[in-house]
Enzyme design. Sequence first.
Site, PDB file in Angstrom:
ATOM      1  N   ASP A  68       0.838  -1.206   0.000  1.00 49.79           N
ATOM      2  CA  ASP A  68       0.000   0.000   0.000  1.00 49.79           C
ATOM      3  C   ASP A  68       0.868   1.248   0.000  1.00 49.79           C
ATOM      4  O   ASP A  68       1.524   1.563   0.987  1.00 49.79           O
ATOM      5  CB  ASP A  68      -0.887  -0.001   1.255  1.00 49.79           C
ATOM      6  CG  ASP A  68      -1.842   1.179   1.289  1.00 49.79           C
ATOM      7  OD1 ASP A  68      -3.006   1.008   0.885  1.00 49.79           O
ATOM      8  OD2 ASP A  68      -1.429   2.282   1.721  1.00 49.79           O
ATOM      9  N   TYR A  77       3.114   9.749  -0.722  1.00 46.20           N
ATOM     10  CA  TYR A  77       4.191   9.199   0.127  1.00 46.20           C
ATOM     11  C   TYR A  77       5.563   9.409  -0.518  1.00 46.20           C
ATOM     12  O   TYR A  77       6.591   9.155   0.108  1.00 46.20           O
ATOM     13  CB  TYR A  77       4.001   7.707   0.409  1.00 46.20           C
ATOM     14  CG  TYR A  77       2.715   7.321   1.111  1.00 46.20           C
ATOM     15  CD1 TYR A  77       1.888   8.278   1.696  1.00 46.20           C
ATOM     16  CD2 TYR A  77       2.319   5.981   1.201  1.00 46.20           C
ATOM     17  CE1 TYR A  77       0.699   7.917   2.327  1.00 46.20           C
ATOM     18  CE2 TYR A  77       1.134   5.620   1.835  1.00 46.20           C
ATOM     19  CZ  TYR A  77       0.335   6.596   2.384  1.00 46.20           C
ATOM     20  OH  TYR A  77      -0.837   6.227   3.010  1.00 46.20           O
ATOM     21  N   LYS A  91      -2.600   5.810  -4.395  1.00 43.09           N
ATOM     22  CA  LYS A  91      -3.697   6.756  -4.111  1.00 43.09           C
ATOM     23  C   LYS A  91      -3.511   8.086  -4.818  1.00 43.09           C
ATOM     24  O   LYS A  91      -2.383   8.521  -5.051  1.00 43.09           O
ATOM     25  CB  LYS A  91      -3.784   7.005  -2.591  1.00 43.09           C
ATOM     26  CG  LYS A  91      -3.720   5.751  -1.756  1.00 43.09           C
ATOM     27  CD  LYS A  91      -3.897   5.996  -0.273  1.00 43.09           C
ATOM     28  CE  LYS A  91      -3.611   4.718   0.509  1.00 43.09           C
ATOM     29  NZ  LYS A  91      -2.209   4.538   0.885  1.00 43.09           N
ATOM     30  N   HIS A 134      -7.420   9.631  -1.982  1.00 42.76           N
ATOM     31  CA  HIS A 134      -6.721   9.669  -0.692  1.00 42.76           C
ATOM     32  C   HIS A 134      -7.498  10.426   0.399  1.00 42.76           C
ATOM     33  O   HIS A 134      -7.443  10.054   1.565  1.00 42.76           O
ATOM     34  CB  HIS A 134      -5.334  10.299  -0.899  1.00 42.76           C
ATOM     35  CG  HIS A 134      -4.324   9.880   0.105  1.00 42.76           C
ATOM     36  ND1 HIS A 134      -2.997   9.760  -0.169  1.00 42.76           N
ATOM     37  CD2 HIS A 134      -4.427   9.549   1.422  1.00 42.76           C
ATOM     38  CE1 HIS A 134      -2.337   9.376   0.896  1.00 42.76           C
ATOM     39  NE2 HIS A 134      -3.185   9.248   1.890  1.00 42.76           N
TER      40      HIS A 134
HETATM   41  P1  NAP Z   1       0.773   1.587  11.800  1.00 43.26           P
HETATM   42  O1  NAP Z   1       1.008   0.525  10.811  1.00 43.26           O
HETATM   43  O2  NAP Z   1      -0.406   1.512  12.696  1.00 43.26           O
HETATM   44  O3  NAP Z   1       2.023   1.756  12.758  1.00 43.26           O
HETATM   45  C1  NAP Z   1       3.318   1.902  12.289  1.00 43.26           C
HETATM   46  C2  NAP Z   1       4.213   2.168  13.513  1.00 43.26           C
HETATM   47  O4  NAP Z   1       4.251   1.036  14.363  1.00 43.26           O
HETATM   48  C3  NAP Z   1       5.631   2.464  13.122  1.00 43.26           C
HETATM   49  O5  NAP Z   1       6.108   3.444  14.037  1.00 43.26           O
HETATM   50  C4  NAP Z   1       6.341   1.139  13.331  1.00 43.26           C
HETATM   51  O6  NAP Z   1       7.696   1.363  13.685  1.00 43.26           O
HETATM   52  C5  NAP Z   1       5.588   0.556  14.489  1.00 43.26           C
HETATM   53  N1  NAP Z   1       5.519  -0.919  14.467  1.00 43.26           N
HETATM   54  C6  NAP Z   1       5.100  -1.696  13.435  1.00 43.26           C
HETATM   55  N2  NAP Z   1       5.083  -2.991  13.786  1.00 43.26           N
HETATM   56  C7  NAP Z   1       5.515  -3.043  15.053  1.00 43.26           C
HETATM   57  C8  NAP Z   1       5.723  -4.112  15.963  1.00 43.26           C
HETATM   58  N3  NAP Z   1       5.471  -5.373  15.625  1.00 43.26           N
HETATM   59  N4  NAP Z   1       6.177  -3.816  17.210  1.00 43.26           N
HETATM   60  C9  NAP Z   1       6.430  -2.531  17.554  1.00 43.26           C
HETATM   61  N5  NAP Z   1       6.254  -1.477  16.745  1.00 43.26           N
HETATM   62  C10 NAP Z   1       5.800  -1.733  15.493  1.00 43.26           C
HETATM   63  O7  NAP Z   1       0.703   3.046  11.077  1.00 43.26           O
HETATM   64  P2  NAP Z   1       0.670   3.610   9.602  1.00 43.26           P
HETATM   65  O8  NAP Z   1       1.947   3.369   8.917  1.00 43.26           O
HETATM   66  O9  NAP Z   1       0.207   5.000   9.689  1.00 43.26           O
HETATM   67  O10 NAP Z   1      -0.484   2.781   8.885  1.00 43.26           O
HETATM   68  C11 NAP Z   1      -0.250   1.660   8.043  1.00 43.26           C
HETATM   69  C12 NAP Z   1      -0.377   2.012   6.581  1.00 43.26           C
HETATM   70  O11 NAP Z   1      -1.654   2.592   6.310  1.00 43.26           O
HETATM   71  C13 NAP Z   1       0.579   3.124   6.109  1.00 43.26           C
HETATM   72  O12 NAP Z   1       1.911   2.689   6.004  1.00 43.26           O
HETATM   73  C14 NAP Z   1      -0.064   3.546   4.822  1.00 43.26           C
HETATM   74  O13 NAP Z   1       0.222   2.615   3.797  1.00 43.26           O
HETATM   75  C15 NAP Z   1      -1.550   3.498   5.208  1.00 43.26           C
HETATM   76  N6  NAP Z   1      -2.056   4.833   5.647  1.00 43.26           N
HETATM   77  C16 NAP Z   1      -3.067   5.401   4.910  1.00 43.26           C
HETATM   78  C17 NAP Z   1      -3.608   6.623   5.285  1.00 43.26           C
HETATM   79  C18 NAP Z   1      -4.723   7.209   4.480  1.00 43.26           C
HETATM   80  O14 NAP Z   1      -5.112   8.360   4.717  1.00 43.26           O
HETATM   81  N7  NAP Z   1      -5.262   6.498   3.529  1.00 43.26           N
HETATM   82  C19 NAP Z   1      -3.121   7.301   6.420  1.00 43.26           C
HETATM   83  C20 NAP Z   1      -2.088   6.708   7.145  1.00 43.26           C
HETATM   84  C21 NAP Z   1      -1.583   5.476   6.757  1.00 43.26           C
HETATM   85  P3  NAP Z   1       8.960   0.893  12.792  1.00 43.26           P
HETATM   86  O15 NAP Z   1       8.673   1.255  11.361  1.00 43.26           O
HETATM   87  O16 NAP Z   1      10.071   1.686  13.392  1.00 43.26           O
HETATM   88  O17 NAP Z   1       9.086  -0.575  13.024  1.00 43.26           O
END
Ligand code: NAP
Length: 283
Positions: A44, A49, A74, A107
């Site tokens: 994704d 990004y 997106k 998005h």
């Molecule tokens: P997330 O996946 O909820 O959290 C990522 C965070 O958690 C990072 O700081 C990561 O650190 C940490 N982490 C991941 N796995 C872990 C584990 N097993 N143990 C401890 N810490 C862990 O947040 P997100 O990246 O915002 O959301 C996921 C995806 O959703 C994004 O990458 C993006 O593709 C999408 N997204 C979409 C929108 C939208 O508006 N459509 C908005 C936000 C995100 P490290 O990387 O340092 O391991």
Amino acid sequence: MNYVRLQNGVKMPQEGFGVFQIADAEQCEKAVMEALSAGYRLIDTAAAYMNEEAVGRAIKKSGIPREEIFVTTKLWIQDAGYENAKKAFQNSLDHLGLDYIDLYLIHQPMSDYYGAWRAMEELYDAGKIRAIGVCNFYPERLTDLCMNARIAPMINQVECHPFFQQKAALENMKELGVQIEAWGPLAEGQKDIFHNPVLTEIGKKYGKTVAQVILRWHIQRGVVVIPKSVHKNRIEENLDIWDFELTHEDMDVIGQMDLGHSEIIDHFSAATAKWLNSYKIHK
Ligand code: NAP
């Protein structure tokens, strides 16, 4: 790996890998390579990004047949509108080095997204996109789009995690036949979630980490998840959720953690609309 079937019959992995906030190209390419080699088959990304090229390189280098990888990208607000969306889509294809996208999402529910949607419907008809959808569309906007679009969105990607469980939005999506996909499935680590005592206790029963418990909870609610990490051990850990099942009681306990609102972004505020609209990704 489980799969969900979208409204148009397309099969989508229920877990994938997100690359938000991996702006460094080398780090992004490495993380995507690690994710693909760990077994993820959904990636994704987004034009906003600024890492579509790195994602494309990793896909190519992995040697995995294109049709085995489900690629999402997106359309940013700046590229809303019919003509702009067509150009932006072609840019994303070029950046990724692909000739079709599995899932193309609006998005943010801002600017001329109806114009963009018409462009996406045509690209979908032309076979350039296998599924189309939106992000951050809350019930009133999602319902409106479903009632007015020629082709209804197949996915709505919204913030969703134990602190913000989207119970009403989930019901609305079920009613509309729109698949929910969680962004921030791990709450972006907020509120010290990885040390949360309730989730830690549940994890102990199964020999699983907090992250694994949260991801499993999403899966059992029928939500598609796309956790992000730049660490190989976490990338692997987050995929190791297919050999245990939470009980109804565990699900209820986690259900009680819902605060009912986001502490990451308030999509209903004027300040957010201003900030998102002023974020530019090109001239
Ligand atoms: P997330 O996946 O909820 O959290 C990522 C965070 O958690 C990072 O700081 C990561 O650190 C940490 N982490 C991941 N796995 C872990 C584990 N097993 N143990 C401890 N810490 C862990 O947040 P997100 O990246 O915002 O959301 C996921 C995806 O959703 C994004 O990458 C993006 O593709 C999408 N997204 C979409 C929108 C939208 O508006 N459509 C908005 C936000 C995100 P490290 O990387 O340092 O391991």
